[in-house]
Design an enzyme around this catalytic site. Structure first.
Site, PDB file in Angstrom:
ATOM      1  CB  SER A 119      13.763   4.455   3.427  1.00 37.12           C
ATOM      2  OG  SER A 119      13.007   3.553   2.654  1.00 37.12           O
TER       3      SER A 119
HETATM    4  N1  SAH Z   1      11.501   4.489  -1.653  1.00 35.87           N
HETATM    5  C1  SAH Z   1      10.500   5.007  -0.738  1.00 35.87           C
HETATM    6  C2  SAH Z   1      10.291   4.104   0.469  1.00 35.87           C
HETATM    7  C3  SAH Z   1       9.119   3.358   0.227  1.00 35.87           C
HETATM    8  S1  SAH Z   1       8.436   2.252   1.408  1.00 35.87           S
HETATM    9  C4  SAH Z   1      10.837   6.395  -0.263  1.00 35.87           C
HETATM   10  O1  SAH Z   1      11.914   6.877  -0.557  1.00 35.87           O
HETATM   11  O2  SAH Z   1       9.980   7.018   0.370  1.00 35.87           O
HETATM   12  C5  SAH Z   1       8.097   0.934   0.268  1.00 35.87           C
HETATM   13  C6  SAH Z   1       7.111   1.232  -0.849  1.00 35.87           C
HETATM   14  O3  SAH Z   1       7.047   0.076  -1.659  1.00 35.87           O
HETATM   15  C7  SAH Z   1       5.685   1.486  -0.351  1.00 35.87           C
HETATM   16  O4  SAH Z   1       5.212   2.694  -0.869  1.00 35.87           O
HETATM   17  C8  SAH Z   1       4.907   0.282  -0.914  1.00 35.87           C
HETATM   18  O5  SAH Z   1       3.564   0.601  -1.258  1.00 35.87           O
HETATM   19  C9  SAH Z   1       5.729  -0.081  -2.131  1.00 35.87           C
HETATM   20  N2  SAH Z   1       5.574  -1.447  -2.621  1.00 35.87           N
HETATM   21  C10 SAH Z   1       5.421  -2.597  -1.929  1.00 35.87           C
HETATM   22  N3  SAH Z   1       5.309  -3.655  -2.762  1.00 35.87           N
HETATM   23  C11 SAH Z   1       5.430  -3.165  -4.043  1.00 35.87           C
HETATM   24  C12 SAH Z   1       5.380  -3.747  -5.342  1.00 35.87           C
HETATM   25  N4  SAH Z   1       5.213  -5.058  -5.527  1.00 35.87           N
HETATM   26  N5  SAH Z   1       5.518  -2.940  -6.407  1.00 35.87           N
HETATM   27  C13 SAH Z   1       5.690  -1.587  -6.262  1.00 35.87           C
HETATM   28  N6  SAH Z   1       5.727  -0.973  -5.060  1.00 35.87           N
HETATM   29  C14 SAH Z   1       5.595  -1.756  -3.950  1.00 35.87           C
END
Ligand code: SAH
Length: 217
Positions: free
Chosen positions: A65
């Protein structure tokens, strides 16, 4: 792990000043951003990008993010030491480290198997209290709850009831709720004594989608 030298520290100071200018005022959050080396979450060839205020691809079609978004969501959570925080969407692990740097005990769920494996072993190199789980974040972690805070870091099509159930009374959930595919409204929900949720709205953001079930990437 990649080194964290004076150049990196200098770039991070500049990023913190940029976030301050963009309206982030919580010193605990700014301090955590200053202390967590964001460049080590990216491939070493992308160091130049690590301290720009931009989201960046991390593989498996996912992104780390944007620093402003991490700082904004973290500020809304009003983290205090030793709080139990559930994060949905481990991704690179950067947001989890920012929370843990502030003293939280972090429980983080990722749905993509390869990304989960990679980030789990990477996070083991830090001294932080972070437990990672492979699974569908929509279901939360009933056996580890209830939680003081829940943070969703993917675009949620709705407010998952299981996550509401796993929140303590007085606890808060920060969730980017999808208005449409392009845009999410940031909500902060606070659980009231009668179980209802007080709702506050904080502007538009863009996240990758929150999906159901577990995937292989
Ligand atoms: N918090 C992360 C940003 C992640 S982007 C960071 O600091 O880098 C969003 C993430 O959510 C992705 O890796 C995606 O695979 C995950 N995601 C999407 N749907 C999800 C779900 N239902 N359960 C768990 N993770 C999920």
């Amino acid at each position: 792990m990649q080194e964290d030298n004076y150049r990196h520290k200098g770039m991070r100071k500049n990023l913190v000043e940029e976030l301050r200018n963009k309206g982030i005022i919580d010193e605990n959050v700014l301090n955590a951003i200053n202390n967590v080396p964001r460049h080590v979450f990216l491939d070493s060839s992308f160091v130049e990008f690590a301290y720009q205020d931009k989201a960046f691809p991390i593989g498996s079609g996912q992104t780390i993010s944007q620093p402003f978004t991490v700082a904004f969501q973290t500020s809304l959570l009003e983290i205090q030491k030793n709080m139990k925080v559930l994060e949905i969407g481990t991704g690179s692990g950067y947001q989890a480290c920012v929370l843990a740097e502030m003293g939280a005990k972090v429980f983080s769920i990722e749905r993509q198997r390869k990304l989960y494996m990679k980030t789990k072993s990477f996070l083991a190199e830090f001294p932080y209290r972070i437990k990672t789980f492979l699974g569908d974040g929509n279901k939360g972690l009933p056996t580890y709850g209830p939680f003081d805070r829940v943070i969703i870091t993917a675009a949620a099509p709705d407010i998952p009831q299981s996550l509401v159930d796993q929140l303590k009374v007085g606890g808060m959930m920060v969730i980017p709720l999808s208005e449409n595919e392009e845009c999410q409204t940031m909500l902060r929900l606070t659980k009231q004594e009668d179980g209802s949720m007080k709702r506050e709205t904080y502007g538009d953001f863009r996240f990758v989608p929150m999906l159901k079930g577990v995937g292989d990437d």
